[in-house]
Design a protein around this motif. Structure first.
Motif, PDB file in Angstrom:
ATOM      1  N   GLY A 113      97.948  47.329  46.637  1.00 30.43           N
ATOM      2  CA  GLY A 113      97.298  46.119  47.103  1.00 30.43           C
ATOM      3  C   GLY A 113      96.215  45.622  46.170  1.00 30.43           C
ATOM      4  O   GLY A 113      96.058  44.409  45.983  1.00 30.43           O
ATOM      5  N   THR A 114      95.465  46.540  45.571  1.00 29.19           N
ATOM      6  CA  THR A 114      94.422  46.139  44.624  1.00 29.19           C
ATOM      7  C   THR A 114      95.029  45.405  43.435  1.00 29.19           C
ATOM      8  O   THR A 114      94.506  44.373  42.993  1.00 29.19           O
ATOM      9  CB  THR A 114      93.633  47.362  44.142  1.00 29.19           C
ATOM     10  OG1 THR A 114      92.970  47.970  45.268  1.00 29.19           O
ATOM     11  CG2 THR A 114      92.585  46.970  43.108  1.00 29.19           C
ATOM     12  N   ASP A 115      96.131  45.919  42.916  1.00 26.88           N
ATOM     13  CA  ASP A 115      96.804  45.277  41.777  1.00 26.88           C
ATOM     14  C   ASP A 115      97.271  43.873  42.129  1.00 26.88           C
ATOM     15  O   ASP A 115      97.085  42.930  41.351  1.00 26.88           O
ATOM     16  CB  ASP A 115      98.004  46.124  41.323  1.00 26.88           C
ATOM     17  CG  ASP A 115      97.597  47.502  40.873  1.00 26.88           C
ATOM     18  OD1 ASP A 115      96.750  47.621  39.977  1.00 26.88           O
ATOM     19  OD2 ASP A 115      98.137  48.474  41.434  1.00 26.88           O
ATOM     20  N   LEU A 116      97.878  43.724  43.303  1.00 27.53           N
ATOM     21  CA  LEU A 116      98.349  42.404  43.706  1.00 27.53           C
ATOM     22  C   LEU A 116      97.173  41.466  43.953  1.00 27.53           C
ATOM     23  O   LEU A 116      97.249  40.266  43.638  1.00 27.53           O
ATOM     24  CB  LEU A 116      99.227  42.503  44.950  1.00 27.53           C
ATOM     25  CG  LEU A 116      99.858  41.198  45.440  1.00 27.53           C
ATOM     26  CD1 LEU A 116     100.605  40.473  44.328  1.00 27.53           C
ATOM     27  CD2 LEU A 116     100.782  41.459  46.630  1.00 27.53           C
ATOM     28  N   GLY A 117      96.078  41.996  44.479  1.00 33.74           N
ATOM     29  CA  GLY A 117      94.891  41.175  44.666  1.00 33.74           C
ATOM     30  C   GLY A 117      94.377  40.610  43.354  1.00 33.74           C
ATOM     31  O   GLY A 117      93.989  39.438  43.265  1.00 33.74           O
ATOM     32  N   ILE A 118      94.392  41.429  42.307  1.00 37.23           N
ATOM     33  CA  ILE A 118      93.970  40.973  40.971  1.00 37.23           C
ATOM     34  C   ILE A 118      94.919  39.908  40.445  1.00 37.23           C
ATOM     35  O   ILE A 118      94.495  38.867  39.933  1.00 37.23           O
ATOM     36  CB  ILE A 118      93.894  42.173  40.008  1.00 37.23           C
ATOM     37  CG1 ILE A 118      92.772  43.126  40.415  1.00 37.23           C
ATOM     38  CG2 ILE A 118      93.691  41.696  38.567  1.00 37.23           C
ATOM     39  CD1 ILE A 118      92.781  44.442  39.666  1.00 37.23           C
ATOM     40  N   LEU A 119      96.221  40.160  40.571  1.00 37.39           N
ATOM     41  CA  LEU A 119      97.206  39.198  40.078  1.00 37.39           C
ATOM     42  C   LEU A 119      97.070  37.846  40.780  1.00 37.39           C
ATOM     43  O   LEU A 119      97.114  36.794  40.146  1.00 37.39           O
ATOM     44  CB  LEU A 119      98.618  39.754  40.271  1.00 37.39           C
ATOM     45  CG  LEU A 119      99.045  40.892  39.340  1.00 37.39           C
ATOM     46  CD1 LEU A 119     100.345  41.521  39.828  1.00 37.39           C
ATOM     47  CD2 LEU A 119      99.194  40.404  37.906  1.00 37.39           C
ATOM     48  N   LEU A 120      96.892  37.876  42.088  1.00 42.73           N
ATOM     49  CA  LEU A 120      96.769  36.624  42.829  1.00 42.73           C
ATOM     50  C   LEU A 120      95.479  35.897  42.498  1.00 42.73           C
ATOM     51  O   LEU A 120      95.463  34.672  42.336  1.00 42.73           O
ATOM     52  CB  LEU A 120      96.855  36.895  44.333  1.00 42.73           C
ATOM     53  CG  LEU A 120      98.227  37.303  44.866  1.00 42.73           C
ATOM     54  CD1 LEU A 120      98.150  37.609  46.358  1.00 42.73           C
ATOM     55  CD2 LEU A 120      99.274  36.232  44.594  1.00 42.73           C
ATOM     56  N   PRO A 234      93.132  46.983  50.747  1.00 43.45           N
ATOM     57  CA  PRO A 234      92.763  46.921  49.330  1.00 43.45           C
ATOM     58  C   PRO A 234      92.946  45.532  48.727  1.00 43.45           C
ATOM     59  O   PRO A 234      92.121  45.085  47.915  1.00 43.45           O
ATOM     60  CB  PRO A 234      93.696  47.941  48.667  1.00 43.45           C
ATOM     61  CG  PRO A 234      94.083  48.871  49.757  1.00 43.45           C
ATOM     62  CD  PRO A 234      94.131  48.039  51.003  1.00 43.45           C
ATOM     63  N   LEU A 235      94.020  44.828  49.113  1.00 42.60           N
ATOM     64  CA  LEU A 235      94.235  43.479  48.588  1.00 42.60           C
ATOM     65  C   LEU A 235      93.124  42.543  49.042  1.00 42.60           C
ATOM     66  O   LEU A 235      92.556  41.778  48.246  1.00 42.60           O
ATOM     67  CB  LEU A 235      95.599  42.948  49.045  1.00 42.60           C
ATOM     68  CG  LEU A 235      96.025  41.582  48.501  1.00 42.60           C
ATOM     69  CD1 LEU A 235      97.540  41.481  48.452  1.00 42.60           C
ATOM     70  CD2 LEU A 235      95.487  40.409  49.330  1.00 42.60           C
ATOM     71  N   ALA A 236      92.800  42.591  50.343  1.00 41.93           N
ATOM     72  CA  ALA A 236      91.756  41.710  50.875  1.00 41.93           C
ATOM     73  C   ALA A 236      90.412  41.989  50.214  1.00 41.93           C
ATOM     74  O   ALA A 236      89.666  41.059  49.889  1.00 41.93           O
ATOM     75  CB  ALA A 236      91.654  41.889  52.393  1.00 41.93           C
ATOM     76  N   LYS A 237      90.103  43.253  49.993  1.00 41.49           N
ATOM     77  CA  LYS A 237      88.833  43.604  49.354  1.00 41.49           C
ATOM     78  C   LYS A 237      88.782  43.086  47.931  1.00 41.49           C
ATOM     79  O   LYS A 237      87.765  42.533  47.491  1.00 41.49           O
ATOM     80  CB  LYS A 237      88.649  45.120  49.386  1.00 41.49           C
ATOM     81  CG  LYS A 237      87.333  45.589  48.771  1.00 41.49           C
ATOM     82  CD  LYS A 237      87.187  47.098  48.880  1.00 41.49           C
ATOM     83  CE  LYS A 237      85.870  47.551  48.246  1.00 41.49           C
ATOM     84  NZ  LYS A 237      85.718  49.033  48.353  1.00 41.49           N
ATOM     85  N   GLU A 238      89.865  43.257  47.182  1.00 42.34           N
ATOM     86  CA  GLU A 238      89.892  42.814  45.781  1.00 42.34           C
ATOM     87  C   GLU A 238      89.851  41.299  45.680  1.00 42.34           C
ATOM     88  O   GLU A 238      89.137  40.745  44.834  1.00 42.34           O
ATOM     89  CB  GLU A 238      91.146  43.354  45.091  1.00 42.34           C
ATOM     90  CG  GLU A 238      91.254  42.998  43.620  1.00 42.34           C
ATOM     91  CD  GLU A 238      90.118  43.585  42.799  1.00 42.34           C
ATOM     92  OE1 GLU A 238      89.572  42.851  41.931  1.00 42.34           O
ATOM     93  OE2 GLU A 238      89.771  44.765  43.019  1.00 42.34           O
ATOM     94  N   TYR A 239      90.612  40.628  46.529  1.00 47.29           N
ATOM     95  CA  TYR A 239      90.666  39.163  46.478  1.00 47.29           C
ATOM     96  C   TYR A 239      89.391  38.534  47.019  1.00 47.29           C
ATOM     97  O   TYR A 239      88.967  37.456  46.570  1.00 47.29           O
ATOM     98  CB  TYR A 239      91.884  38.649  47.244  1.00 47.29           C
ATOM     99  CG  TYR A 239      92.131  37.176  47.027  1.00 47.29           C
ATOM    100  CD1 TYR A 239      92.924  36.720  45.978  1.00 47.29           C
ATOM    101  CD2 TYR A 239      91.549  36.220  47.866  1.00 47.29           C
ATOM    102  CE1 TYR A 239      93.143  35.360  45.770  1.00 47.29           C
ATOM    103  CE2 TYR A 239      91.761  34.861  47.661  1.00 47.29           C
ATOM    104  CZ  TYR A 239      92.553  34.442  46.615  1.00 47.29           C
ATOM    105  OH  TYR A 239      92.757  33.101  46.402  1.00 47.29           O
TER     106      TYR A 239
END
Length: 298
Positions: A113-120, A234-239
């Protein structure tokens, strides 16, 4: 109710693959079918190339946009899959649109999720996006409903009603994030663990629309799919934005699940292995049971 007459069986897919490889000087021998849902995706054994064959009329209409987005991302040196160079794309074989891609070896760590958050986050920040259609998710779903294979009249009527109801609800939403370019189908199945880091793929749904939609697939996956790891937090935190805490999320969740149910309608007969999972999803979706878990289509 209109039904498709294309019949994209495995034999027909092999014929199309043979034809496109012959026209480009590639070999289709021992090619591996990686996926057959919206698109049929083959990996060639004798060259580092992936072949994507649009699996329905709805998918074919988006192929030119896919090519346009891929070229734009390459110009920005964005970590995404690349079209095969020196080939005029898309290719047309017997009315089917086909694209050829450089194969990205999946040798890196499993993306999360962290990786996808960065990509988005980085995708949404890119300047000068190409001229893209506006986000109209119901158009895509209705196109699929126009070419189903072996869908009963009752199920067809139910899904048509769902489209009408969701469309009305979408019109009432007040989005928080600024609109712009969106991937459109941003889940971890569209992230490849490349040797130089995670790489984004599959631009069939890339449009100009609400950024909340790009954060919805992983959130819905965490709630609905039988995944072993929660990637939403993890995605929400990164984004920097948790879409599940936004008041409009229940509507986007219903839209996402409608898409997950209807995505394979044009190939229900052509790819019978997905039928049991589709029936499971359809049954739960009709009864509004939000607790039952789904499995990925195989």
């Amino acid at each position: 109710m209109k039904t498709t007459t294309e019949g994209l069986t495995r034999g027909r897919l092999n014929d199309l693959l043979d034809a496109v490889c012959a026209s480009t000087g590639l070999s289709s021998r021992e090619a591996e079918l990686l996926k057959f849902t919206n698109n049929a995706v083959f990996r060639l054994r004798r060259a580092p190339v992936v072949v994507r064959i649009a699996g329905s009329a709805a998918t074919r209409t988006r192929v030119p946009t896919v090519v346009q987005v891929a070229h734009w991302l390459a110009r920005h040196d964005f970590p995404s899959v690349r079209l095969l160079a020196d080939v005029e794309q898309p290719l047309s074989v017997d009315g089917h649109l086909i694209t050829l891609w450089e194969c990205v070896p999946e040798v890196g760590p499993r993306p999360g999720g962290t990786d996808l958050g960065i990509l988005l986050r980085d995708l949404h920040a890119l300047a000068d996006p190409p001229h893209l259609p506006k986000w109209r998710p119901m158009t895509e779903i209705r196109q699929r409903l126009n070419e189903p294979e072996e869908l009963s009249a009752d199920d067809h009527a139910f899904l048509q009603h769902e489209c009408d109801d969701v469309e009305e609800q979408l019109a009432t939403l007040n989005y928080t994030l600024a609109p712009g370019i969106i991937h459109g189908d941003a889940f971890l199945g569209n992230v490849i663990a490349g040797p130089h880091g995670p790489v984004l793929c599959d631009f069939d749904s890339t449009t100009i629309g609400p950024r909340e939609w790009d954060l919805t697939p992983v959130a819905v996956g965490s709630l609905r799919m039988n995944y072993p790891v929660d990637e939403h937090n993890p995605l929400a935190k990164e984004y920097g934005f948790d879409v599940t805490r936004w008041e409009g999320f229940p509507v986007l969740r219903r839209l996402r699940e409608l898409k997950l149910v209807t995505s394979v309608l044009p190939i229900l007969r052509s790819n019978p292995t997905i039928r049991p999972q589709w029936e499971h999803r359809m049954r739960n979706f009709k009864t509004r049971d939000l607790t039952v878990r789904w499995q990925p289509y195989r």
